[in-house]
Motif scaffolding. Structure first.
Motif, PDB file in Angstrom:
ATOM      1  N   ILE A 122      -1.396   2.751  -5.147  1.00  0.00           N
ATOM      2  CA  ILE A 122      -1.661   1.568  -5.958  1.00  0.00           C
ATOM      3  C   ILE A 122      -2.906   0.836  -5.463  1.00  0.00           C
ATOM      4  N   CYS A 123      -3.767   0.455  -6.410  1.00  0.00           N
ATOM      5  CA  CYS A 123      -4.840  -0.502  -6.137  1.00  0.00           C
ATOM      6  C   CYS A 123      -4.588  -1.747  -6.985  1.00  0.00           C
ATOM      7  N   VAL A 124      -4.653  -2.889  -6.371  1.00  0.00           N
ATOM      8  CA  VAL A 124      -4.522  -4.153  -7.089  1.00  0.00           C
ATOM      9  C   VAL A 124      -5.885  -4.517  -7.663  1.00  0.00           C
ATOM     10  N   GLN A 125      -5.911  -4.821  -8.964  1.00  0.00           N
ATOM     11  CA  GLN A 125      -7.172  -5.173  -9.613  1.00  0.00           C
ATOM     12  C   GLN A 125      -7.457  -6.659  -9.431  1.00  0.00           C
ATOM     13  N   VAL A 126      -8.688  -6.941  -9.010  1.00  0.00           N
ATOM     14  CA  VAL A 126      -9.120  -8.319  -8.771  1.00  0.00           C
ATOM     15  C   VAL A 126     -10.283  -8.644  -9.704  1.00  0.00           C
ATOM     16  N   ASN A 127     -10.221  -9.775 -10.362  1.00  0.00           N
ATOM     17  CA  ASN A 127     -11.285 -10.229 -11.256  1.00  0.00           C
ATOM     18  C   ASN A 127     -12.312 -11.000 -10.426  1.00  0.00           C
ATOM     19  N   VAL A 128     -13.207 -10.246  -9.772  1.00  0.00           N
ATOM     20  CA  VAL A 128     -14.129 -10.874  -8.825  1.00  0.00           C
ATOM     21  C   VAL A 128     -15.205 -11.705  -9.505  1.00  0.00           C
ATOM     22  N   SER A 129     -15.491 -11.426 -10.789  1.00  0.00           N
ATOM     23  CA  SER A 129     -16.543 -12.177 -11.486  1.00  0.00           C
ATOM     24  C   SER A 129     -16.003 -13.361 -12.267  1.00  0.00           C
ATOM     25  N   GLY A 130     -14.680 -13.509 -12.310  1.00  0.00           N
ATOM     26  CA  GLY A 130     -14.090 -14.643 -13.016  1.00  0.00           C
ATOM     27  C   GLY A 130     -14.279 -14.610 -14.511  1.00  0.00           C
ATOM     28  N   GLU A 131     -14.403 -13.411 -15.086  1.00  0.00           N
ATOM     29  CA  GLU A 131     -14.599 -13.296 -16.537  1.00  0.00           C
ATOM     30  C   GLU A 131     -13.269 -13.470 -17.262  1.00  0.00           C
ATOM     31  N   GLU A 141      -5.147 -15.208  -5.640  1.00  0.00           N
ATOM     32  CA  GLU A 141      -3.811 -14.668  -5.845  1.00  0.00           C
ATOM     33  C   GLU A 141      -3.588 -13.332  -5.144  1.00  0.00           C
ATOM     34  N   ALA A 142      -4.659 -12.725  -4.653  1.00  0.00           N
ATOM     35  CA  ALA A 142      -4.588 -11.339  -4.182  1.00  0.00           C
ATOM     36  C   ALA A 142      -3.661 -11.153  -2.987  1.00  0.00           C
ATOM     37  N   LEU A 143      -3.703 -12.059  -2.023  1.00  0.00           N
ATOM     38  CA  LEU A 143      -2.897 -11.875  -0.823  1.00  0.00           C
ATOM     39  C   LEU A 143      -1.406 -11.873  -1.158  1.00  0.00           C
ATOM     40  N   GLU A 144      -0.958 -12.841  -1.919  1.00  0.00           N
ATOM     41  CA  GLU A 144       0.461 -12.917  -2.269  1.00  0.00           C
ATOM     42  C   GLU A 144       0.889 -11.675  -3.051  1.00  0.00           C
ATOM     43  N   LEU A 145       0.083 -11.259  -4.029  1.00  0.00           N
ATOM     44  CA  LEU A 145       0.429 -10.091  -4.835  1.00  0.00           C
ATOM     45  C   LEU A 145       0.444  -8.828  -3.980  1.00  0.00           C
ATOM     46  N   CYS A 146      -0.562  -8.646  -3.148  1.00  0.00           N
ATOM     47  CA  CYS A 146      -0.621  -7.443  -2.318  1.00  0.00           C
ATOM     48  C   CYS A 146       0.545  -7.390  -1.335  1.00  0.00           C
ATOM     49  N   ARG A 147       0.898  -8.512  -0.756  1.00  0.00           N
ATOM     50  CA  ARG A 147       2.037  -8.534   0.164  1.00  0.00           C
ATOM     51  C   ARG A 147       3.323  -8.113  -0.552  1.00  0.00           C
ATOM     52  N   ALA A 148       3.495  -8.576  -1.778  1.00  0.00           N
ATOM     53  CA  ALA A 148       4.697  -8.224  -2.531  1.00  0.00           C
ATOM     54  C   ALA A 148       4.694  -6.741  -2.903  1.00  0.00           C
ATOM     55  N   VAL A 149       3.555  -6.237  -3.358  1.00  0.00           N
ATOM     56  CA  VAL A 149       3.464  -4.823  -3.731  1.00  0.00           C
ATOM     57  C   VAL A 149       3.729  -3.931  -2.526  1.00  0.00           C
ATOM     58  N   ALA A 150       3.245  -4.335  -1.369  1.00  0.00           N
ATOM     59  CA  ALA A 150       3.387  -3.521  -0.161  1.00  0.00           C
ATOM     60  C   ALA A 150       4.836  -3.341   0.263  1.00  0.00           C
ATOM     61  N   THR A 151       5.722  -4.211  -0.195  1.00  0.00           N
ATOM     62  CA  THR A 151       7.131  -4.104   0.191  1.00  0.00           C
ATOM     63  C   THR A 151       7.929  -3.189  -0.725  1.00  0.00           C
ATOM     64  N   LEU A 152       7.348  -2.765  -1.849  1.00  0.00           N
ATOM     65  CA  LEU A 152       8.118  -2.024  -2.844  1.00  0.00           C
ATOM     66  C   LEU A 152       8.275  -0.554  -2.446  1.00  0.00           C
ATOM     67  N   PRO A 153       9.473  -0.018  -2.592  1.00  0.00           N
ATOM     68  CA  PRO A 153       9.677   1.406  -2.297  1.00  0.00           C
ATOM     69  C   PRO A 153       9.017   2.281  -3.354  1.00  0.00           C
ATOM     70  N   LEU A 155       6.100   3.136  -3.668  1.00  0.00           N
ATOM     71  CA  LEU A 155       4.683   2.818  -3.866  1.00  0.00           C
ATOM     72  C   LEU A 155       3.992   2.787  -2.512  1.00  0.00           C
ATOM     73  N   ARG A 156       2.683   3.067  -2.535  1.00  0.00           N
ATOM     74  CA  ARG A 156       1.848   2.887  -1.344  1.00  0.00           C
ATOM     75  C   ARG A 156       0.628   2.060  -1.743  1.00  0.00           C
ATOM     76  N   LEU A 157       0.583   0.842  -1.276  1.00  0.00           N
ATOM     77  CA  LEU A 157      -0.571  -0.011  -1.555  1.00  0.00           C
ATOM     78  C   LEU A 157      -1.773   0.522  -0.790  1.00  0.00           C
ATOM     79  N   ARG A 158      -2.828   0.882  -1.529  1.00  0.00           N
ATOM     80  CA  ARG A 158      -4.014   1.463  -0.895  1.00  0.00           C
ATOM     81  C   ARG A 158      -5.179   0.485  -0.777  1.00  0.00           C
ATOM     82  N   GLY A 159      -5.325  -0.421  -1.749  1.00  0.00           N
ATOM     83  CA  GLY A 159      -6.462  -1.317  -1.647  1.00  0.00           C
ATOM     84  C   GLY A 159      -6.709  -2.103  -2.916  1.00  0.00           C
ATOM     85  N   LEU A 160      -7.984  -2.390  -3.168  1.00  0.00           N
ATOM     86  CA  LEU A 160      -8.397  -3.248  -4.269  1.00  0.00           C
ATOM     87  C   LEU A 160      -9.299  -2.490  -5.227  1.00  0.00           C
TER      88      LEU A 160
END
Length: 233
Positions: A122-131, A141-153, A155-160
Motif C-alpha cells: 500500500i502507498c498512501v496518496q498525498v495531495n502535495v500541491s493542495g489541488e 493528515e498523513a501521519l494519522e492515516l499511515c499509522r492506522a493503515v500500518a496496523t491492518l492485517p 496489508l504492508r504499508l510501503r510509503g507515499l
C-alpha cells in the motif's frame, strides 16, 4: 517492429542519468510501466524487453488484461482512484495499490485480501500541491492515516504516492522540484515517527528527473514507453 523495447531503454537511460546527477545508485529507483489504455500485446512486448511491473488505472480493463497474461510473471499495481466497489477485485488481483487516501478503503482491502496471498503493498496518496481536483489526504493528515493503515492485517504499508500539479513552462528547477521535495520531507517525518516506509511513488514521463532529484524511489511512466494514449472508449 514495435519500438517499445527502444522506448523502454530510453526511459531507463533517463533514470540512470537522473540518478547519477542526484548522486544516487541507479538501483534506488524502480520503473513502473503505466499500461492503461494499451492492450495485452503491448504489455507482452514490454515484458519481453525486461519490464515486470505494470500500472493500471481502470479496473475492468486491467482485469481483462490480466486474464490474457496469466502465463507471464508480472507485478500489477493499481494507481487509479480507489472506490469501495473496487476493493475486492483489487485485494484479490493486485500486488500494489497506490491510491489509498481513506482508512475505510484500507480496511476493506485488508478484510478482502485472500489469506493465501502475500500482504498487499500500500502507498498512501498525498495531495502535495493542495489541488481541489486531486485525490489524496493532506500532508497534515498523513501521519494519522499511515499509522492506522500500518496496523491492518494482510496489508504492508510501503510509503507515499503523489501526483503534483504540472509545472508551468517558465518554472525554475527549484520550483519544479518543490512538490517532490515536500513529499520527500513528509516521508522523512513519517519515518522519524517510527513508520517503516521504503517507497516514494512519484514522477511520470514529463517530470521523472525532478522526482528522482528529490528522492523518488518509483517512477510511473506511460507515454514515454507506450506512446500517445488511444482515446478510451
Amino acid at each position: 517492429m514495435t519500438d517499445i523495447p527502444y522506448k523502454l531503454a530510453s526511459v531507463r537511460s533517463r533514470i540512470a542519468a537522473a540518478c547519477k546527477a542526484a548522486g544516487r545508485p541507479e538501483s534506488s529507483v524502480g520503473l513502473l510501466a503505466v499500461s492503461k489504455t494499451f492492450g495485452a500485446a503491448e504489455v507482452r512486448q514490454a515484458q519481453a524487453a525486461g519490464q515486470r511491473a505494470f500500472g493500471e488505472n481502470y479496473l475492468q480493463e486491467a482485469l481483462d488484461k490480466q486474464a490474457e497474461l496469466t502465463d507471464l510473471p508480472l507485478e500489477w499495481h493499481f494507481i487509479g482512484p480507489v472506490q469501495s466497489n473496487k476493493t475486492r477485485s483489487l485485494a484479490e488481483r493486485f500486488d500494489w495499490v497506490h491510491g489509498v487516501e481513506r482508512l475505510k478503503i484500507a480496511q476493506r482491502l485488508s478484510d478482502q485480501r485472500p489469506p493465501g496471498l502475500p500482504p498487499l503493498n500500500i502507498c498512501v496518496q498525498v495531495n502535495v500541491s493542495g489541488e481541489a481536483s486531486k485525490a489524496g489526504c493532506t500532508p497534515a493528515e498523513a501521519l494519522e492515516l499511515c499509522r492506522a493503515v500500518a496496523t491492518l492485517p494482510r496489508l504492508r504499508l510501503r510509503g507515499l504516492m503523489a501526483i503534483p500539479a504540472p509545472a508551468v513552462d517558465s518554472a525554475t528547477a527549484a520550483e519544479r522540484q518543490a512538490p517532490f521535495r515536500a513529499l520527500r520531507e513528509l516521508f522523512g517525518e513519517l519515518r522519524r515517527a517510527g513508520l517503516e516506509l521504503d517507497t516514494i511513488s512519484a514522477g511520470m514521463s514529463d517530470d521523472l528527473e525532478d522526482a528522482i532529484a528529490e528522492g523518488s524511489t518509483l517512477v510511473r511512466v506511460g507515454s514515454s514507453i507506450f506512446g500517445s494514449r488511444p482515446p478510451k472508449a
